[in-house]
Design an enzyme around this catalytic site. Structure first.
Site, short mmCIF file in Angstrom:
data_model
loop_
_atom_site.label_atom_id
_atom_site.label_comp_id
_atom_site.label_asym_id
_atom_site.label_seq_id
_atom_site.Cartn_x
_atom_site.Cartn_y
_atom_site.Cartn_z
N LYS A 125 0.85 -1.19 0.00
CA LYS A 125 0.00 0.00 0.00
C LYS A 125 0.89 1.24 0.00
CE LYS A 125 -3.74 2.29 2.53
NZ LYS A 125 -4.76 2.09 3.56
N ASP A 137 -1.95 10.59 -5.53
CA ASP A 137 -0.55 10.48 -5.94
C ASP A 137 0.00 9.05 -5.83
OD1 ASP A 137 -0.48 10.18 -3.23
OD2 ASP A 137 0.78 11.91 -2.81
N GLY A 138 -0.86 8.12 -5.44
CA GLY A 138 -0.42 6.73 -5.35
C GLY A 138 0.43 6.43 -4.12
N ASP A 264 -16.46 -0.16 -0.53
CA ASP A 264 -15.16 -0.56 -1.09
C ASP A 264 -14.15 -0.90 0.00
OD1 ASP A 264 -15.59 2.39 -0.92
OD2 ASP A 264 -13.42 2.43 -1.17
P1 AMP Z 1 -10.07 4.64 1.13
O1 AMP Z 1 -11.49 5.00 1.47
O2 AMP Z 1 -9.04 5.41 1.89
O3 AMP Z 1 -9.83 3.17 1.29
O4 AMP Z 1 -9.79 5.03 -0.40
C1 AMP Z 1 -10.78 5.25 -1.36
C2 AMP Z 1 -10.20 5.22 -2.75
O5 AMP Z 1 -9.26 6.27 -2.95
C3 AMP Z 1 -9.48 3.94 -3.13
O6 AMP Z 1 -9.76 3.67 -4.47
C4 AMP Z 1 -8.03 4.30 -2.93
O7 AMP Z 1 -7.16 3.52 -3.72
C5 AMP Z 1 -8.01 5.74 -3.39
N1 AMP Z 1 -6.92 6.53 -2.79
C6 AMP Z 1 -6.84 7.00 -1.53
N2 AMP Z 1 -5.70 7.69 -1.36
C7 AMP Z 1 -5.04 7.67 -2.54
C8 AMP Z 1 -3.80 8.21 -3.02
N3 AMP Z 1 -3.01 8.94 -2.24
N4 AMP Z 1 -3.46 7.96 -4.29
C9 AMP Z 1 -4.25 7.25 -5.10
N5 AMP Z 1 -5.42 6.73 -4.73
C10 AMP Z 1 -5.82 6.93 -3.46
MG MG Z 2 -10.15 1.62 0.61
#
Ligand code: AMP
Ligand code: MG
Length: 501
Positions: A125, A137-138, A264
């Protein structure tokens, strides 16, 4: 499943035998890609217990090859990295396509002998951008990676189903959030990272073939006992709803708050996954919202069981095309409420040291939660002190009673509780031992995580290791670590955790 050749001898990194079952799904399910390397990675923390699950020798943690592999700088032989696509409901609203925006799946490896699941997937991650990164930004920052690492391992030690965390690596590469922070990669492990949203993805695109393929994949790999059943998709939904209800009961009983229960972030295996702005209940307030970004309190503590159910309905809707009709889905979901209630009551009975079930237990439990709500004692400390209560010695209640503003209200509840204990001829010493085995002394309080993070931000990773060691034995007294059971200091009142990670 091919078992490791020497199941008892921990092996080297290079001996991890990668399989790639998710990569073998059709291309529409994922994008094959490589992690983006980070400059000069270093080890922040690693879990020997997690390593043991995949038979990995903890002696490997110090090798530069280990750090390179788990920062995304080097691909291990046999691994076919990918980012998975999924969709989801975020805060109750259909959000469309999401996907692994910063997580990269390396593949799956066999587990050590004696592990419940035959294989574990390894996922990085924070390993760089993917086609699903959208505006992101990944990357993941050090702070949230340490929190996910510690909480994953703490939850496992508490006996709560969860993804695991093998390690965290860091890099001085700057990452922009509200301020400039630095990058980290958390290596997570779970038998599968498939989410409710993975099913919703195909439903909302009207792609029944992919939906069925995903359900078959999940059943074959993770619910093999359902494989031959005539109504296997209904059985799958029923079992996922059951596991989710059990998980919600476990969260409520221990006082864990996830913070972002979007579909998700809901595991098809009923695991706690995607740790973000989570928290453990301190001064009890059923309406507590651990996520500073959750203005409406959709994911407040008292909402979690209902939201778990709402999420199961979202999954049920997504699985409708695989079933005969709405009645079939409804029937599969009907078990959620009764399972949750029965499991929560049993966990509370265990927490209260009650051996037998009585018809009025729900009344005693409700009265306790009203008392806690009125007086807001520290939730963890309350149960740990409650185990010291003596049936015939009210004077010994003082440390427990001190947690309550309204002492008379406490005495009234304690009277009911004592009467209940007498009814089953409860013995003080035996009850105390049983209660201490289920009421943790040590949980990952925000301020403890914060102290470890601040040291780590100054390149001192000792507190990450120390806190991990304490949290790996949450039910033990650990007299030398007494201070980790302390109430939060005043400065902790200002700590805020949000979706920023
Ligand atoms: P989460 O609710 O934090 O699990 O994330 C929701 C969505 O946002 C998921 O598809 C994650 O992969 C994406 N995401 C969250 N933070 C980032 C980041 N810094 N860069 C790319 N994708 C992100
Ligand atoms: Mg998530």
């Amino acid at each position: 499943m091919n078992a490791p050749e020497h199941p008892l001898r921990p092996h080297h990194l290079e001996a991890l035998e990668f399989g790639n079952s998710f990569a073998a799904l059709p291309p529409a399910f994922h994008t094959r890609l490589q992690p983006t390397p980070v400059p000069d990675p270093y080890l922040v923390g690693a879990s020997s217990a997690a390593a043991a699950l995949i038979g990995l020798d903890p002696g490997e943690f110090g090798r530069s090859e280990f750090i390179d592999a788990f920062s995304g700088n080097r691909i291990l032989p046999g691994s076919q990295p990918l980012a998975a696509v999924y969709s989801g409901h975020q805060f109750g609203v259909w959000a469309g396509q999401l996907g692994d925006g910063r997580a990269i799946l390396l593949g799956d490896v066999p587990t050590a002998a004696g592990t419940a699941q035959p294989r574990m997937e390894l996922q990085l991650k924070g390993a760089g951008m993917t086609p699903y990164s959208r505006m992101g930004d990944g990357r993941a920052v050090l702070r949230s990676s340490i929190r996910e690492f510690l909480c994953s391992e703490a939850m496992a030690a508490l006996g709560i189903p969860t993804s695991r965390a093998l390690c965290v690596t860091g890099s001085d590469m700057p990452v922009m959030r509200e301020t400039v922070e630095t990058a980290a990669v958390c290596t997570r492990m779970a038998p599968s990272f498939v989410r409710f949203g993975s099913f919703e993805h195909w439903f909302y695109q009207d792609r029944k073939e992919e939906l069925r393929r995903l359900a078959d994949y999940v059943i074959e790999g993770h619910y093999p006992e359902l494989a031959g059943a005539p109504n296997r998709y209904q059985d799958l939904l029923r079992e996922v709803a059951r596991r989710t209800a059990v998980l919600m009961a476990q969260w409520q009983a221990v006082g864990f708050m996830h913070g972002v229960m979007n579909t998700d972030n809901m595991s098809i295996l009923g695991l706690t996954i995607d740790y973000g702005p989570f928290g453990f209940m301190e001064a009890f307030d059923a309406r507590h919202i651990c996520n500073h970004s959750d203005h409406g309190g959709r994911y407040a503590y008292h909402m979690q069981p209902k939201i778990g159910q709402w999420n199961c309905f979202a999954l049920g809707q997504a699985m409708l095309p695989l079933m005969g009709g709405v009645d079939e889905a409804q029937a599969a979901l009907d078990g959620y409420g009764p399972v949750y209630t029965a499991h929560f009551e049993q966990l509370m009975r265990d927490k209260l040291g009650l051996r037998a079930a009585e018809s009025d237990d729900a009344g005693l439990i409700d009265a306790l939660f009203s008392l806690l709500q009125e007086n807001r004692p520290d939730y963890t400390l309350f149960f740990r002190r409650l185990s010291r209560l003596r049936i015939d010695e009210a004077a010994a209640d003082e440390p427990l009673r001190d947690l309550f503003i309204d002492r008379a209200a406490f005495d009234a509840w304690a009277g009911m509780y004592r009467a209940r204990l007498r009814k089953e001829n409860s013995q003080d010493a035996a009850r105390r031992a049983a209660m201490d085995a289920v009421n943790p002394k040590y949980v990952l309080r925000n301020y403890l995580a914060q102290q470890a993070i601040e040291k780590a931000q100054n390149k001192d990773f000792s507190e990450v290791a120390k806190l991990l060691a304490v949290l790996e034995r949450p039910f033990d007294e650990q007299p030398e670590n007494e201070r980790y059971a302390d109430l939060p200091p005043d400065w902790a009142n200002d700590l805020e955790v949000s979706c920023s990670s």
